[in-house]
Design an enzyme around this catalytic site. Structure first.
Site, PDB file in Angstrom:
ATOM      1  N   LYS A 184       0.863  -1.191   0.000  1.00 43.02           N
ATOM      2  CA  LYS A 184       0.000   0.000   0.000  1.00 43.02           C
ATOM      3  C   LYS A 184       0.895   1.236   0.000  1.00 43.02           C
ATOM      4  CE  LYS A 184      -3.766  -2.270   2.481  1.00 43.02           C
ATOM      5  NZ  LYS A 184      -4.995  -2.209   1.721  1.00 43.02           N
ATOM      6  N   GLU A 218     -12.228  -2.756   9.978  1.00 47.93           N
ATOM      7  CA  GLU A 218     -12.956  -3.108   8.754  1.00 47.93           C
ATOM      8  C   GLU A 218     -14.444  -3.054   9.045  1.00 47.93           C
ATOM      9  OE1 GLU A 218     -11.276  -6.455   6.304  1.00 47.93           O
ATOM     10  OE2 GLU A 218     -10.654  -7.069   8.300  1.00 47.93           O
ATOM     11  N   HIS A 242      -0.167  -8.096   9.196  1.00 43.00           N
ATOM     12  CA  HIS A 242      -0.347  -6.698   8.772  1.00 43.00           C
ATOM     13  C   HIS A 242      -0.023  -5.689   9.884  1.00 43.00           C
ATOM     14  CE1 HIS A 242      -2.062  -8.584   5.357  1.00 43.00           C
ATOM     15  NE2 HIS A 242      -3.290  -8.714   5.791  1.00 43.00           N
ATOM     16  N   LYS A 338     -13.372  -6.815  12.714  1.00 37.24           N
ATOM     17  CA  LYS A 338     -14.339  -6.823  11.619  1.00 37.24           C
ATOM     18  C   LYS A 338     -15.656  -6.269  12.138  1.00 37.24           C
ATOM     19  CE  LYS A 338     -12.298 -10.531   8.919  1.00 37.24           C
ATOM     20  NZ  LYS A 338     -11.763  -9.702   7.825  1.00 37.24           N
TER      21      LYS A 338
HETATM   22  C1  BG6 Z   1      -6.453 -10.014   4.507  1.00 40.01           C
HETATM   23  C2  BG6 Z   1      -7.264 -10.687   5.572  1.00 40.01           C
HETATM   24  O1  BG6 Z   1      -5.108 -10.365   4.623  1.00 40.01           O
HETATM   25  O2  BG6 Z   1      -6.591  -8.596   4.662  1.00 40.01           O
HETATM   26  C3  BG6 Z   1      -8.719 -10.268   5.495  1.00 40.01           C
HETATM   27  O3  BG6 Z   1      -7.171 -12.088   5.370  1.00 40.01           O
HETATM   28  C4  BG6 Z   1      -8.841  -8.764   5.537  1.00 40.01           C
HETATM   29  O4  BG6 Z   1      -9.472 -10.840   6.556  1.00 40.01           O
HETATM   30  C5  BG6 Z   1      -7.926  -8.130   4.511  1.00 40.01           C
HETATM   31  O5  BG6 Z   1     -10.190  -8.433   5.244  1.00 40.01           O
HETATM   32  C6  BG6 Z   1      -7.893  -6.619   4.671  1.00 40.01           C
HETATM   33  O6  BG6 Z   1      -7.173  -6.069   3.603  1.00 40.01           O
HETATM   34  P1  BG6 Z   1      -7.480  -4.583   3.088  1.00 40.01           P
HETATM   35  O7  BG6 Z   1      -6.462  -4.349   2.030  1.00 40.01           O
HETATM   36  O8  BG6 Z   1      -8.898  -4.603   2.576  1.00 40.01           O
HETATM   37  O9  BG6 Z   1      -7.344  -3.688   4.283  1.00 40.01           O
END
Ligand code: BG6
Ligand code: NDP
Length: 487
Positions: A184, A218, A242, A338
């Protein structure tokens, strides 16, 4: 236009899967178009379905159209440069794949540069890597690069086993482990923000920083992925990779150069310096039914494929300490969940208040708000720095105001993370990929927590996680900084 791309064949194992359809093929196509390198990139999709080149080309065209790329010149690239090879699940012949690659290289007069992207279910990784190695596909007349998708293992032991298989056949310099957050643009921008602006770097330490919070929120739920998520949960799915990667970029020392290994070495040091996380400093949550943007959504326990008594956390909040000279004593708070109110990835750096409040009479108690730097990584990428000004009037009252910068106002659309990462693979730049010792260090940190399964606190979908009281107890009685400004 980039000139660093050699002529190559890009092989996607799992070439008919969701990742290939939604991310890999559109990203590959965009970067080919934007960099004018159609003649240097030949795609070979590999999967178990009985398709021929034409059927796969039609499938790839639909993937591009679904990604909104229908107005680009799809036909010529698809017709000339897209191929398909069947590899059955029951009796996969990697020798056949090698012969097909060699034939394609002969037809297209390619010099033997090969990228193998494993967009396969994680349990298939070891078989696929061994298959490639046994068929001699770990070497070629040109370069050979292996791309592995997250998750890299499900715990320390499985991650080590996977890395052993990888290293049996491939040198670390050939391996590209994807954590798409590193692709990103704004995550990468953390490096320029920190190391091109000494003004901030000079206060980026325990002498000036009170605390750091990292939020990856999210609004989406688990969707159709319960099969995977039920054995993963938020700690494995988001925190181990992440959030820990973002934390490493925030906390790392300046590398001696902008070189892949120098940067990755500094990141590993951060992860290795994190003190063992105490269980009382973790809050797990699971969403219940609620509303997001006015739409009713079901609770986690009522999602398709979720066990009725599942304790899998869809929210994690935790406090940790990075035990280095620079950060000793500064708490880092991580939270991800989530079905929170909105999609938001944000870092909040709260600086220390002035040592003495000289503004008597200000808000009775004479408290000066701290300066807070909010770095928003998505979706409204930018920076906001709060600072105090004197509010106009006869009394001396302070008011907190904002200095703001929005990337999109200045730069417009960002490339998708996969577009950046795929370009790096074919250019041979490993900076944004996770090295095996980073994976190991991260699992060493989280592995001791994997057998901790308390009953998660419930939170209503559309709220910021478990009730503030519960989470703030574990997090040192602290309310999240971002909340006021982001709700
Ligand atoms: C993924 C996870 O690695 O990253 C997902 O497995 C998550 O659960 C996603 O929704 C989030 O990615 P981004 O780029 O939408 O923030
Ligand atoms: P899918 O299930 O949609 O696709 C899997 C692909 O692998 C298919 O092309 C399938 O082809 C092939 N395949 C080969 N062998 C097997 C096997 N033994 N069992 C099942 N499939 C097999 O998965 P995704 O595309 O969603 O995910 C691929 C990888 O990417 C996974 O590691 C996932 O964790 C990772 N990932 C995916 C993301 C996403 O957004 N989808 C995001 C981040 C990571 P065929 O059916 O013809 O055999």
């Amino acid at each position: 236009m980039t000139t660093k791309v050699d002529r190559h064949v890009f092989v996607i194992f799992g070439g008919t899967g969701d990742l290939a359809r939604r991310k890999l093929i559109p990203s590959l196509y965009r970067l080919i178009t934007e960099n004018d390198i159609a003649d240097r990139c030949v795609l070979l999709g590999v999967a178990s379905g009985d398709l021929d080149d034409d059927a796969y080309r039609a499938w790839a065209r639909r993937a591009l159209e679904d990604a909104g790329l229908e107005d680009l010149d799809l036909e010529s690239w698809c017709d000339d440069n897209v191929h398909y090879q069947q590899l059955t699940r029951e009796a996969p012949s990697y020798d056949e794949v090698r012969r097909r690659i060699e034939a394609i290289e002969a037809d297209h007069e390619l010099p033997g540069n090969r990228a193998f992207y494993l967009a396969l279910p994680p349990p298939v990784f070891p078989t696929a890597i061994t298959g490639l190695g046994d068929a001699g596909l770990n070497e070629s007349p040109g370069w050979t690069r292996l791309v592995i998708e997250k998750p890299i293992g499900t715990d320390l032991e499985s991650a080590r086993k996977l890395n052993e298989v990888v290293h049996e056949f491939f040198d670390e310099s050939q391996v590209y482990r994807i954590d798409h957050y590193l692709g990103k643009e704004t995550v990468q921008n953390l490096l320029s923000f920190r190391f091109a602006n000494p003004m901030f770097e000079s206060v980026w330490n325990r002498d000036r920083v009170e605390s750091i919070e990292i939020t990856v929120a999210e609004d989406l739920g688990v969707g159709t992925r319960a099969g995977y998520y039920e054995s993963a949960g938020a700690l494995r799915d988001m925190v181990q990779n992440h959030l820990t990667q973002i934390l490493a970029l925030v906390a790392m020392e300046p590398p001696i150069s902008f070189d892949a290994d120098q940067i990755r070495t500094e990141k590993v040091k951060v992860i290795e310096a994190i003190a063992p996380i105490r269980r009382e400093n973790i809050v797990y949550g699971q969403y219940e039914a609620g509303e997001i943007d006015g739409t009713a959504v079901p609770g986690y326990l009522h999602e398709d494929g979720v066990a009725p008594e599942s304790r899998i956390p869809t929210f994690v909040g935790l406090k940790l300490e990075v035990d280095t000279w620079r950060w000793r004593g500064v708490p880092f708070y991580l939270r991800t969940g989530k079905r929170l109110p909105k999609r938001l990835t944000q870092i909040a750096v709260t600086f220390q208040r002035p040592p003495l409040c000289i503004f008597h009479g200000h808000r009775d108690s004479c408290v000066v708000d701290p300066n807070v730097l909010l770095i928003t990584l998505q979706p409204d990428e930018g920076f906001t720095l709060s600072f105090n000004v004197k509010a106009p009037g006869e009394t001396f009252a302070l008011d907190s105001q904002l200095l703001s910068f929005s990337h999109s106002d200045v730069y417009g659309r960002f490339p998708d993370a996969y577009q950046t990462l795929i370009l790096d693979v074919i250019e041979g730049d490993q900076t944004l990929f996770v090295r095996s010792d980073e994976v190991d260090a991260s699992w060493r940190l989280y592995d001791p927590l994997l057998d901790y399964h308390p009953e998660p606190y419930r939170y209503e979908a559309g709220t910021w996680g478990p009730a503030t009281l519960d989470s703030s107890l574990a997090l040192g009685g602290k309310a999240w900084t971002g909340d006021d400004s982001i709700e």
